[in-house]
Design a protein around this motif. Structure first.
Motif, PDB file in Angstrom:
ATOM      1  N   TYR A 242       0.774  -1.177   0.163  1.00  0.00           N
ATOM      2  CA  TYR A 242       0.151   0.127   0.073  1.00  0.00           C
ATOM      3  C   TYR A 242       0.909   1.233   0.087  1.00  0.00           C
ATOM      4  CZ  TYR A 242      -4.186  -2.675   0.635  1.00  0.00           C
ATOM      5  OH  TYR A 242      -5.458  -3.456   0.593  1.00  0.00           O
ATOM      6  N   PHE A 243       2.192   1.035   0.346  1.00  0.00           N
ATOM      7  CA  PHE A 243       2.970   2.375   0.459  1.00  0.00           C
ATOM      8  C   PHE A 243       3.316   2.672  -1.006  1.00  0.00           C
ATOM      9  CE2 PHE A 243       7.462   3.878   0.256  1.00  0.00           C
ATOM     10  CZ  PHE A 243       7.283   5.176   0.951  1.00  0.00           C
ATOM     11  N   THR A 244       3.590   1.543  -1.717  1.00  0.00           N
ATOM     12  CA  THR A 244       4.070   1.775  -3.192  1.00  0.00           C
ATOM     13  C   THR A 244       2.679   1.856  -4.048  1.00  0.00           C
ATOM     14  OG1 THR A 244       4.270  -0.729  -3.441  1.00  0.00           O
ATOM     15  CG2 THR A 244       6.124   0.624  -2.895  1.00  0.00           C
ATOM     16  N   ASN A 245       1.566   1.447  -3.694  1.00  0.00           N
ATOM     17  CA  ASN A 245       0.177   1.740  -4.339  1.00  0.00           C
ATOM     18  C   ASN A 245      -0.842   2.205  -3.586  1.00  0.00           C
ATOM     19  OD1 ASN A 245       0.807  -0.362  -6.928  1.00  0.00           O
ATOM     20  ND2 ASN A 245       1.719  -1.241  -5.016  1.00  0.00           N
ATOM     21  N   PRO A 246      -0.718   3.826  -3.228  1.00  0.00           N
ATOM     22  CA  PRO A 246      -1.488   4.117  -2.267  1.00  0.00           C
ATOM     23  C   PRO A 246      -2.851   4.338  -2.882  1.00  0.00           C
ATOM     24  CG  PRO A 246       0.047   5.724  -3.315  1.00  0.00           C
ATOM     25  CD  PRO A 246       0.421   4.653  -3.615  1.00  0.00           C
ATOM     26  N   LYS A 247      -3.268   4.325  -3.936  1.00  0.00           N
ATOM     27  CA  LYS A 247      -4.428   4.633  -4.611  1.00  0.00           C
ATOM     28  C   LYS A 247      -5.345   3.279  -4.357  1.00  0.00           C
ATOM     29  CE  LYS A 247      -3.398   7.550  -8.366  1.00  0.00           C
ATOM     30  NZ  LYS A 247      -3.393   7.964  -9.782  1.00  0.00           N
ATOM     31  N   LEU A 248      -4.784   2.265  -3.931  1.00  0.00           N
ATOM     32  CA  LEU A 248      -5.559   1.003  -3.818  1.00  0.00           C
ATOM     33  C   LEU A 248      -5.864   0.694  -2.198  1.00  0.00           C
ATOM     34  CD1 LEU A 248      -3.734  -1.488  -6.015  1.00  0.00           C
ATOM     35  CD2 LEU A 248      -5.841  -0.775  -6.546  1.00  0.00           C
ATOM     36  N   ASN A 249      -5.210   1.614  -1.454  1.00  0.00           N
ATOM     37  CA  ASN A 249      -5.433   1.359   0.098  1.00  0.00           C
ATOM     38  C   ASN A 249      -6.840   2.057   0.417  1.00  0.00           C
ATOM     39  OD1 ASN A 249      -5.045   1.086   2.625  1.00  0.00           O
ATOM     40  ND2 ASN A 249      -3.277   2.155   2.739  1.00  0.00           N
ATOM     41  N   TYR A 250      -7.727   1.350   0.528  1.00  0.00           N
ATOM     42  CA  TYR A 250      -8.961   1.753   0.660  1.00  0.00           C
ATOM     43  C   TYR A 250      -9.301   1.820   2.170  1.00  0.00           C
ATOM     44  CZ  TYR A 250     -10.579  -2.397   3.252  1.00  0.00           C
ATOM     45  OH  TYR A 250     -10.614  -3.436   4.236  1.00  0.00           O
ATOM     46  N   ASN A 251      -8.339   1.744   3.157  1.00  0.00           N
ATOM     47  CA  ASN A 251      -8.409   1.840   4.376  1.00  0.00           C
ATOM     48  C   ASN A 251      -7.333   2.427   5.049  1.00  0.00           C
ATOM     49  OD1 ASN A 251      -8.561   2.214   7.364  1.00  0.00           O
ATOM     50  ND2 ASN A 251     -10.073  -0.055   7.334  1.00  0.00           N
ATOM     51  N   LYS A 252      -6.815   3.628   5.315  1.00  0.00           N
ATOM     52  CA  LYS A 252      -5.585   4.013   5.728  1.00  0.00           C
ATOM     53  C   LYS A 252      -5.505   3.930   7.091  1.00  0.00           C
ATOM     54  CE  LYS A 252      -5.409   7.048   1.675  1.00  0.00           C
ATOM     55  NZ  LYS A 252      -4.744   6.391   0.929  1.00  0.00           N
ATOM     56  N   GLY A 253      -6.255   3.485   7.868  1.00  0.00           N
ATOM     57  CA  GLY A 253      -6.185   3.589   9.307  1.00  0.00           C
ATOM     58  C   GLY A 253      -5.059   2.567   9.844  1.00  0.00           C
TER      59      GLY A 253
END
Length: 255
Positions: A242-253
């Motif tokens: 998710y660090f390298t693909n932030p747009k796919l991280n639906y939950n940043k908690g």
């Protein structure tokens, strides 16, 4: 699109969709990363670059003959073949792997044996059959099972889950690659399946097994324990992805 209902041990369900041609997963109308994509960052690039160069070099040797002349059309044709030699090899390997995976699934479920004529498929499946016939006391729970982590937003397809005589559950993953040189990547895949299954079930999952039946008829087995350390490695893979693909991280908690 293939629709799958994922049941969780709290009695709830989720629906995911799988597009087999593109090998894409969707949950809540959003494309979600798979287990294999989550671990792609663990694959070292240097060996892949060398392998790609070797494929092109070998194709050059097959096509170009010393002392022979080639016109512009033939040179352009050979150029394209040499340029994309690695993709052709990957496609062939992918086809072989898919056929063998399907054959293994049918065999462990129904006892059906494939009638392959391709030599590499025959060798790979024969080695799996030889190994599988020696396994005792295993009960098949799932094969080709879709999994989903609602907490971390990824999904995937588990090759097989077995239970032994001690009521311990074991995750199995079939590989048809040349070897287990990329075994850390493969282990991390099982760690991610393990993490998802802990959300979905209350099974006592204790081990992971990678069964590598190569296209040359060789057998490589890697068995390892699944525990809290496995969970931490899985979470690290998730954070890195998710660090390298932030747009796919639906939950940043924080997880």
């Amino acid at each position: 699109m293939i629709e799958d209902k994922i049941k969780f041990n709290d009695g709830t369900e989720e629906i995911i969709f799988f597009e087999p041609k593109k090998h894409e997963y969707f949950w809540k109308e959003l494309k979600r990363p798979s287990v294999t994509s989550m671990t792609s960052t663990l694959t070292p690039l240097a060996p892949l670059i060398q392998w790609s160069a070797n494929e092109s070099a070998n194709t050059f040797k097959e096509l170009i003959q010393a002392g022979k002349t080639y016109d512009e059309v033939k040179l352009m044709e050979y150029f394209e073949k040499i340029k994309y030699a690695h993709k052709q090899s990957l496609n062939e390997s992918g086809v072989i792997g898919s056929y063998v995976h399907d054959a293994i699934e049918n065999y462990i479920q129904f006892g059906d044996e494939p009638k392959f004529t391709n030599e590499q498929m025959v060798k790979s499946f024969s080695k799996f059959k030889e190994w599988y016939s020696e396994q005792q006391g295993l009960e098949l729970i799932w094969t080709e099972k879709r999994v989903l982590s609602r907490l971390y937003g990824y999904t995937g397809t588990l090759d097989a889950l077995f239970k032994n005589g001690k009521d311990e559950y074991i995750i199995y993953d079939w590989k048809t690659s040349k070897s287990l040189t990329n075994k850390k990547n493969y282990e991390a895949q099982i760690f991610l399946y393990y993490l998802a299954l802990k959300e979905m079930t209350d099974y006592n999952i204790t081990k992971g097994v990678i069964v590598n039946c190569t296209k040359k008829g060789e057998l490589n087995i890697k068995t390892f324990n699944l525990n809290d350390e496995s969970i931490e490695v899985a979470k690290s893979c998730i954070k890195l992805f998710y660090f390298t693909n932030p747009k796919l991280n639906y939950n940043k908690g924080e997880k």
